[in-house]
Design an enzyme around this catalytic site. Structure first.
Site, PDB file in Angstrom:
ATOM      1  N   CYS A   1     -10.135  -5.342   0.010  1.00  0.00           N
ATOM      2  CA  CYS A   1     -11.257  -4.399   0.058  1.00  0.00           C
ATOM      3  C   CYS A   1     -12.110  -4.562  -1.210  1.00  0.00           C
ATOM      4  O   CYS A   1     -11.714  -5.224  -2.182  1.00  0.00           O
ATOM      5  CB  CYS A   1     -10.751  -2.965   0.188  1.00  0.00           C
ATOM      6  SG  CYS A   1     -10.195  -2.224  -1.361  1.00  0.00           S
TER       7      CYS A   1
ATOM      8  N   CYS B   1     -10.532  -3.520  -4.591  1.00  0.00           N
ATOM      9  CA  CYS B   1      -9.518  -4.477  -5.049  1.00  0.00           C
ATOM     10  C   CYS B   1     -10.164  -5.763  -5.541  1.00  0.00           C
ATOM     11  O   CYS B   1      -9.660  -6.400  -6.465  1.00  0.00           O
ATOM     12  CB  CYS B   1      -8.513  -4.758  -3.941  1.00  0.00           C
ATOM     13  SG  CYS B   1      -7.427  -3.347  -3.643  1.00  0.00           S
TER      14      CYS B   1
ATOM     15  N   ASN C   1       0.845  -1.203   0.000  1.00  0.00           N
ATOM     16  CA  ASN C   1       0.000   0.000   0.000  1.00  0.00           C
ATOM     17  C   ASN C   1       0.876   1.247   0.000  1.00  0.00           C
ATOM     18  O   ASN C   1       1.949   1.283   0.612  1.00  0.00           O
ATOM     19  CB  ASN C   1      -1.004  -0.001   1.157  1.00  0.00           C
ATOM     20  CG  ASN C   1      -0.397  -0.168   2.539  1.00  0.00           C
ATOM     21  OD1 ASN C   1       0.645  -0.781   2.697  1.00  0.00           O
ATOM     22  ND2 ASN C   1      -1.061   0.385   3.536  1.00  0.00           N
TER      23      ASN C   1
ATOM     24  N   GLU D   1      -2.919  -4.663  -3.150  1.00  0.00           N
ATOM     25  CA  GLU D   1      -3.379  -5.603  -4.177  1.00  0.00           C
ATOM     26  C   GLU D   1      -3.360  -4.950  -5.556  1.00  0.00           C
ATOM     27  O   GLU D   1      -2.958  -5.559  -6.548  1.00  0.00           O
ATOM     28  CB  GLU D   1      -4.800  -6.079  -3.875  1.00  0.00           C
ATOM     29  CG  GLU D   1      -4.938  -6.857  -2.571  1.00  0.00           C
ATOM     30  CD  GLU D   1      -5.301  -5.983  -1.383  1.00  0.00           C
ATOM     31  OE1 GLU D   1      -4.778  -4.846  -1.289  1.00  0.00           O
ATOM     32  OE2 GLU D   1      -6.104  -6.417  -0.555  1.00  0.00           O
TER      33      GLU D   1
HETATM   34  N1  THU Z   1      -5.359  -1.455   2.352  1.00  0.00           N
HETATM   35  C1  THU Z   1      -4.804  -2.285   1.419  1.00  0.00           C
HETATM   36  O1  THU Z   1      -3.662  -2.060   0.986  1.00  0.00           O
HETATM   37  N2  THU Z   1      -5.514  -3.341   1.001  1.00  0.00           N
HETATM   38  C2  THU Z   1      -6.766  -3.676   1.438  1.00  0.00           C
HETATM   39  O2  THU Z   1      -7.353  -4.623   0.956  1.00  0.00           O
HETATM   40  C3  THU Z   1      -7.363  -2.908   2.521  1.00  0.00           C
HETATM   41  C4  THU Z   1      -6.686  -1.652   2.887  1.00  0.00           C
HETATM   42  C5  THU Z   1      -4.583  -0.308   2.828  1.00  0.00           C
HETATM   43  C6  THU Z   1      -5.082   1.026   2.360  1.00  0.00           C
HETATM   44  C7  THU Z   1      -4.541   1.951   3.426  1.00  0.00           C
HETATM   45  O3  THU Z   1      -3.221   2.328   3.077  1.00  0.00           O
HETATM   46  C8  THU Z   1      -4.488   1.081   4.673  1.00  0.00           C
HETATM   47  O4  THU Z   1      -4.610  -0.258   4.233  1.00  0.00           O
HETATM   48  C9  THU Z   1      -5.576   1.374   5.672  1.00  0.00           C
HETATM   49  O5  THU Z   1      -6.818   1.328   5.083  1.00  0.00           O
END
Ligand code: THU
Length: 133
Positions: A88, A91, A44, A57
């Site tokens: 999420c 994604c 992320n 993702e």
């Molecule tokens: N995040 C992801 O990278 N993938 C997910 O499936 C859920 C959330 C990240 C986004 C943000 O940087 C942090 O988690 C908190 O939401």
């Protein structure tokens, strides 16, 4: 081309420290396999303008696509959190763009990782037929 789930989860875990999450302090990493058996990882990447954050993702998948991949055959995701992480909603839609309904999504957890199929994670998703294609 299949890859052992533990190997793919290990690839995601190895990337976790590269997450850029200075605002949420919640690190996420993903690893995907393409149709050639290549593994791509993503983390992320957050921004001071919070809404610009992108999930691990999508970084992994977009990296694969940019390298020429067109299909994703497996996904793994892990996080710095104590609980199991599953992708999420946004994604899930992006995974479904490039992965077949039966593609496994390995969700890492401190205990036992869980694996769901794409169709289980995104039932009734937006499909090309709804667009009239
Ligand atoms: N995040 C992801 O990278 N993938 C997910 O499936 C859920 C959330 C990240 C986004 C943000 O940087 C942090 O988690 C908190 O939401």
């Amino acid at each position: 081309m299949s890859i052992d789930p533990q190997t793919l989860i290990a690839a995601a875990r190895a990337s976790l420290a590269r997450a850029y999450a200075p605002y949420s302090h919640f690190q996420v990493a993903a690893a995907v396999v393409d149709e050639q058996g290549r593994v791509f990882t993503g983390v992320n990447v957050e921004n001071l303008s919070y809404g610009l954050a992108i999930c691990a993702e999508r970084v992994a998948i977009f990296s694969a696509i940019a390298a020429g991949a067109r299909r994703i055959t497996a996904v793994a995701v892990t996080s710095s959190g104590a609980d199991l992480l599953s992708p999420c909603g946004a994604c899930r839609q992006v995974i479904a763009e490039f992965a077949a309904a039966d593609v496994p999504v390995h969700c890492d957890a401190p205990g036992e990782p869980r694996t769901w199929r794409v169709a289980e994670l995104l039932p009734h998703g937006f499909t090309a037929s709804q667009l009239g294609r």
